[in-house]
Design an enzyme around this catalytic site. Structure first.
Site, mmCIF file in Angstrom:
data_model
loop_
_atom_site.group_PDB
_atom_site.id
_atom_site.type_symbol
_atom_site.label_atom_id
_atom_site.label_comp_id
_atom_site.label_asym_id
_atom_site.label_seq_id
_atom_site.Cartn_x
_atom_site.Cartn_y
_atom_site.Cartn_z
ATOM 1 N N GLU A 193 11.976 -71.680 76.232
ATOM 2 C CA GLU A 193 11.441 -70.604 76.176
ATOM 3 C C GLU A 193 10.225 -70.867 77.065
ATOM 4 O OE1 GLU A 193 11.510 -68.735 72.530
ATOM 5 O OE2 GLU A 193 9.713 -69.562 72.413
ATOM 6 N N ARG A 197 15.525 -68.866 66.625
ATOM 7 C CA ARG A 197 14.929 -69.909 67.503
ATOM 8 C C ARG A 197 15.694 -70.035 68.416
ATOM 9 N NH1 ARG A 197 10.591 -69.206 66.204
ATOM 10 N NH2 ARG A 197 9.267 -70.284 65.269
ATOM 11 N N HIS A 235 10.016 -63.391 73.227
ATOM 12 C CA HIS A 235 9.199 -63.579 71.734
ATOM 13 C C HIS A 235 8.009 -63.197 71.414
ATOM 14 C CE1 HIS A 235 9.354 -67.627 69.168
ATOM 15 N NE2 HIS A 235 8.806 -66.844 68.535
ATOM 16 N N ASP A 269 14.876 -62.295 71.478
ATOM 17 C CA ASP A 269 13.371 -62.197 71.670
ATOM 18 C C ASP A 269 13.070 -64.067 72.121
ATOM 19 O OD1 ASP A 269 11.223 -61.283 71.358
ATOM 20 O OD2 ASP A 269 10.486 -62.440 69.606
#
Ligand code: NAD
Length: 333
Positions: free
Chosen positions: A258, A229, A290, A253
């Site tokens: 985000e 996260r 993500h 990622d």
């Protein structure tokens, strides 16, 4: 037929949820779930949502007032859900283990690409530029990797890493009973790892666990990998550590802000997020949006488990994937 409102729909979601749907009438909405979109759930029984929906107390109250019985997260994390507000109003379920190896393999893909500069080489060769200048990587074998969080994904990462001949240090406040795992405290892991990879949930305790103090403790030229996260890392502190070459590279990622950007196409548009722009432009950062969960195996398990979860709740059965409010849960609000 029971009705489901499905939010933040992407074509790959629809493909798998249609394929395994026997019992429900589903309305697919492209928009994210938040307090502005929640009112459309009137006359539905269940809601399916995703990681970047904004499921705060207002949203929960609207869903509950509309008669929604179950909020089914089609992901493992739920730090975007106000569980306290959901308590006694509707049941929240998740997909806790859809494919740990899917995320582990993406973690390795990011680490190997960043180290061996595959993303740069790909762009060069497409341009018939066969120069190798600036593409030097380092040997993974013999390096020390610090794995933070030894749950399902952390264990899968350690198993995959095993094939690379690295030494592994692990940290988890709830260690598992496995003598082959070398648990150390967080400070020791920070000070002794060449690569640090994050596999723990976002909680009040883990928020910004990689901050300036943590980066200061780390070895020079450490590599950071985060497929967990975004808010586990203080992005400003990471950028500073990258610019001062304390951190030699970051493979990400996830990003703490985000939710306004990831999963959407902003090409050709101005991005009003300086931190994200700096990360993307940084020569030592490799960022995916993500994407670690995105394999066909994972999408199939996500769809099947989400339907089973909803079946359980709507038929009054106890659902093993229910998540309940605990006072230590992280809430942004
Ligand atoms: P899990 O619950 O099986 O394991 C999490 C582990 O973290 C547990 O062992 C727990 O004890 C540990 N932990 C809790 N607090 C910690 C802390 N402060 N420091 C260190 N460890 C701590 O979860 P999992 O399935 O392994 O997933 C890990 C995380 O991966 C999820 O929380 C989610 O955020 C993320 N995830 C990302 C993607 C993606 O597409 N990028 C997909 C799935 C999961």
């Amino acid at each position: 037929m029971k009705r489901i409102a499905f939010f933040d729909t992407k074509p790959y979601d629809k493909l798998y949820f249609d394929k395994f749907n026997d019992n429900y009438e589903i309305s697919y909405f492209e928009g994210k779930l938040n307090k502005k979109t929640a009112p459309i759930t009137r006359e539905y029984d269940a809601v399916i949502a995703f990681v970047n929906d904004d499921i705060d107390a207002d949203t929960i109250n609207i869903l509950a007032d509309n008669g929604i019985k179950v909020l089914a997260m089609r992901c493992s994390g739920y730090s975007n859900v106000d569980l306290r507000a959901a308590k006694d109003r509707l049941t929240v379920v998740t997909v806790p283990a859809y494919s740990p190896y899917t995320v582990a393999e993406h973690t390795m893909a990011l680490l190997l690409s960043l180290n061996r500069k595959i993303h740069k080489a790909y762009n060069r060769t497409r341009d018939f530029n066969f120069s190798l200048n600036g593409l030097t990587g380092f040997l993974l074998r013999g390096k020390t990797v610090g794995v933070i969080g030894t749950g399902k994904i952390g264990q899968a990462v350690m198993e995959v890493l095993g094939g690379f001949g690295v030494n592994i240090l692990a940290y988890d406040p709830y260690p598992i009973d496995d003598e082959s795992i070398h648990y150390v405290d967080l400070e020791y892991l920070f000070k002794n790892s060449d690569i640090i990879t994050l596999h723990c949930p976002l909680t009040e305790k883990s928020y910004h666990m990689l901050d300036k103090d943590a980066f200061d403790m780390m070895k020079n030229n450490v590599i950071i990998v985060n497929t967990s996260r975004g808010a586990l890392i203080d992005t400003e502190a990471l950028l500073h550590a990258l610019n001062t070459e304390k951190v030699a590279g970051a493979a990400l990622d996830v990003y703490e802000e985000e939710s306004d950007f990831f999963f959407e196409d902003f090409s050709g548009m101005v991005i009003n997020d300086d931190m994200l722009s700096l990360l993307i432009a940084h020569p030592h950062v490799l960022l995916t949006a993500h994407q670690a969960f995105l394999t066909d195996d994972a999408l199939e398990t996500i769809a099947k488990t989400t339907y089973n979860n909803i079946d359980d709740v709507l038929s009054g059965e106890k659902c093993k994937n229910e998540v309940v409010y605990k006072s230590r849960e992280y809430s942004k609000k």
